[in-house]
Design a protein around this motif. Structure first.
Motif: not given
Length: 309
Positions: A31-34, A36, A40, A74, A116
């Protein structure tokens, strides 16, 4: 005067909960989280995974590990036996706050509580650089317990929910940063406070931000030579001493300006400037606008918010 710099920074950040969820992964996944820029956190409750944060080598997290990224960049989370390069896996929501990733029926390879939060403080962009970019704490069960409390409170609609969440998140962040300062090599305030010599200088700086500090004076507080103190502080905290002092003074100045209780001369004096004009120049250079305009803009924003309530 006894002060706790870490508690001061976290309190000024005003952490607020945004989302928390339980995630279970099975089979192969990625999975990928941009990035922000928001905080986190991830508490690994069972199993293991590989985490890659932009610009850093991959790291393996296992049960009992806690990851905190004060400003998310990222991030890729994948199984140790990952899918082919570039293949991403979707998550499926099974119930509110509960998601499965990868094989929906397979045995669980990772069970984690992730979330978050946000920093409500207008000074966040000044304060976050004082924290390490990444904190990894291993085998600290108190953090997993705190995460579960945050999750339970996030889902509930009990009276004073927001206040309880704010306090829980403050404790969570302080606990993670405190533990991380002792176990991680990442520079930051917590790591500086774990160094007895630097902690003395940091506490003196926070207790008396109005004092005309110089590198030699701070070095004397730490009982180190000027060159040794400068190199040790920069390496351990992540900022040179006078840059750290400036960032802290500007954060305090913004808090005082937000309160609208002191004149410009008084604010300048409280944060170590001999005149309002020298303070105005330093504030405008660091923040991007004059302190007078900052105070007006904040006052207008607050009036508008009150009208919308």
């Amino acid at each position: 005067m006894s002060v706790d710099p870490l508690a001061e920074v976290v309190t000024l950040l005003q952490p607020a909960a945004r989302a928390s969820k339980l995630v279970e992964c099975a089979g192969q996944w990625r999975t990928h989280r941009e990035g922000t820029g928001e905080p986190f956190f991830c508490a690994v409750l069972e199993g293991h995974c590989r985490i890659t944060v932009e610009g850093r080598p991959p790291m393996t997290l296992e049960a009992g590990d806690f990851l905190l990224i004060p400003a998310l960049r990222d991030l890729v989370n994948e199984s140790l036996d990952a899918p082919p390069e570039g293949v991403m896996t979707n998550s499926v929501q099974h119930s509110p706050g509960y998601f499965r990733v990868g094989d929906q029926q397979g045995s669980i390879a990772l069970r984690a509580q992730i979330g978050h939060c946000s920093f409500a403080s207008p000074d966040a962009e000044l304060l976050v650089p004082l924290l390490p970019q990444i904190v990894v704490v291993r085998e600290e069960p108190r953090l997993a317990a705190l995460m579960q409390l945050v999750d339970g409170e996030t889902r509930a609609r009990r009276p004073a929910r927001d206040l309880v969440l704010e306090r829980l998140l403050e404790v969570l962040l302080i606990e993670a940063l405190r533990a991380g300062g002792e176990t991680t090599s990442a520079p930051g305030l917590a790591r500086g406070l774990a160094d007895d010599r630097l902690a003395t200088a940091l506490c003196s700086l926070h207790a008396h931000p109005e004092f005309p500090w110089t590198v030699p004076k701070l070095a004397a507080e730490a009982a180190l030579s000027r060159s040794a103190f400068f190199a040790r502080f920069t390496r351990t905290v992540g900022l040179p001493p006078m840059e750290y002092l400036l960032a802290w003074r500007m954060a305090l100045a913004r808090r005082l300006l937000n309160a609208h209780k002191l004149g410009m001369e008084q604010v300048a004096e409280r944060v170590g400037y001999s005149s309002a004009s020298s303070f105005t120049v330093a504030f405008a250079r660091h923040v991007g606008i004059s302190p007078a305009r900052y105070a007006r803009d904040h006052s207008a924003s607050r009036i508008l918010a009150d009208q919308l309530l």
